[in-house]
Design a protein around this motif. Structure first.
Motif: not given
Ligand SMILES: C[S@@+](CC[C@H](N)C(=O)[O-])C[C@H]1O[C@@H](n2cnc3c(N)ncnc32)[C@H](O)[C@@H]1O
Length: 427
Positions: A287, A306, A257, A334-335, A308
């Motif tokens: 993150s 955190v 991401f 998973d958060f 995934i």
């Molecule tokens: C909108 S992005 C935000 C990334 C980061 N905050 C940034 O600014 O680059 C959402 C992220 O959440 C992760 N994600 C989705 N579901 C998740 C979960 N249940 N637990 C942890 N991370 C998750 C995705 O893989 C993605 O990298």
């Protein structure tokens, strides 16, 4: 029928009201007097087509893109930029009000300095001889030559690929997507195909035009619309993009991401940093590839990130090693499951979930942490999540950011603080 537009709907369509009946009219602007034709009538409202504009709004402009009215990639090119920004602030305000019944102050939407060619990543869809983006609310693809929202080199790679396919027709039926990411003149390309094929020759073509380019083949046999799934084979060239931002060096994979609009990303991160205190222990949920965690670590005491998705987590690990950062711990998983191991320590939590939002389980679990920064790309999901905590937290700030100019999408940052006095908590 002649009518006057009095507002905008959730998809930027004009709204008119006649005799207590509501009409939704795509591409009509607030204040315009228009001629409409009803296309679909329901009990209390109808969808109508804009037949002609009798008195246009001063905010109306000619869309630059020839595919604008057909392609679902963007939907606001007929509005000038000031109106787009006003519309986005109002959209956030109205959505929060509708779902939570809170009458919040929403700040003016922070503008993006570049409103065309700002995207550093694009995923073109392919089907038979057609390639481009989906039509509005449809799985049909609009055949396009180029997109005005993406970086010009992305369009160039796309057109080189179309030429390559025209010279290698036998491959075309296997192609599902072309994903291109470019940052600082470094380009990663993923060809998503139903079958393996020899594509080094496409890398050679790109390499004649670009010094820093890498090609991957993703063999994706899925029947659904998930793009980046299946075996990812590095064909040739660079494997990662190297970036320096906020004095941090980091590397990005094609699968990880990364925000698609770095101009606005940095404005959001600057604002997040304003809210962080020196003694804070911060949880950066969702993150991604770890840049925000690293930026916060320059100010806060400790940061837990955190994530995934494995490729993003590995980039985040690489980042902290490369920059010798000692006060960040990246957790893969998973958060919802990992939160209990770190929750007692945090002063501040940053939520930046994907489009579907956090959901009830997560929102209820985090209650008790002193401060929350919620970054959202979906006002509806954001509002639903705020509904779970609105009686326990005070909303201190709501700032929309224009991460995606000319589209209906808006990124919103919300800062919340735990109510101090138990009597303040409404049940
Ligand atoms: C909108 S992005 C935000 C990334 C980061 N905050 C940034 O600014 O680059 C959402 C992220 O959440 C992760 N994600 C989705 N579901 C998740 C979960 N249940 N637990 C942890 N991370 C998750 C995705 O893989 C993605 O990298």
């Amino acid at each position: 029928m002649q009518t006057t537009i009095i507002d905008y709907g959730m998809n930027a369509e004009g709204i008119a009201r006649e005799n207590n009946f509501v009409y939704f009219i795509p591409y009509a602007l607030n204040g315009e007097i228009v001629e409409i034709e009803v296309e679909k009538q329901l009990k209390n409202y109808a969808f109508a087509k804009l037949k002609s504009i009798i008195v246009p709004s001063n905010n109306r402009i000619s869309p630059r893109c020839p595919y604008f009215y057909e392609c679902g990639g963007c939907s606001l090119q007929h509005m000038n930029y000031i109106e787009q920004l006003n519309y986005k602030s109002l959209l956030v305000k109205k959505t929060i009000k509708k779902i939570t019944n809170l009458d919040c102050v929403v700040q003016n939407t922070i503008a993006c300095d570049q409103i065309f060619n700002y995207r550093n990543k694009a995923s073109f869809n392919f089907f038979m001889q057609i390639s481009g983006f989906y039509k509005h609310k449809s799985n049909d693809i609009v055949n396009i030559d180029a997109c005005l929202l993406v970086n010009n080199d992305i369009n160039n790679v796309y057109s080189l690929f179309l030429k390559y396919l025209s010279e290698n027709q036998e491959i075309r039926k296997h192609i599902k997507n072309l994903v291109v990411r470019i940052i600082n003149n470094q380009i990663l390309v993923a060809i998503v195909s139903k079958e393996y094929f020899e594509c080094k020759s496409f890398y050679n073509i790109l390499n004649l035009n670009y010094k820093n380019v890498g090609v991957f083949l993703i063999v994706n046999k899925r029947k659904d619309s998930v793009v980046l799934s299946g075996k990812c084979i590095h064909i040739s060239g660079i494997k990662q993009i190297k970036v320096q931002n906020y004095n941090i060096n980091y590397d990005i994979d094609i699968l990880s991401f990364h925000q698609t609009n770095i101009y606005i990303q940095n404005k959001i991160y600057d604002k997040v940093l304003d809210y962080v205190n020196k003694e804070d222990i911060v949880i950066n949920a969702f993150s991604g590839a770890g840049l925000l965690s690293a930026i916060i670590s320059q100010k806060a005491k400790y940061v837990y990130g955190v994530e995934i998705e494995k490729s993003s987590h590995l980039n985040a690990e690489q980042l902290i090693k490369k920059n010798n950062i000692k006060n960040v711990k990246n957790i893969l998983g998973d958060f919802n499951k990992k939160f209990k191991t770190i929750k007692d320590k945090a002063d501040l939590i940053i939520l930046d979930p994907s489009k579907k939002g956090c959901g009830k389980d997560i929102m209820q679990q985090i209650i008790g942490i002193n401060s929350i920064i919620y970054i959202s790309c979906n006002p509806i999901a954001l509002s639903k999540d705020l509904q779970f905590i609105k009686n326990i937290y005070i909303i201190e700030d709501i700032i929309p950011f224009d991460m995606f100019p000319n589209t209906n999408n808006v990124e919103t940052l919300v800062k919340l603080k735990l109510k101090e006095n138990k009597n303040d908590i409404e049940h």
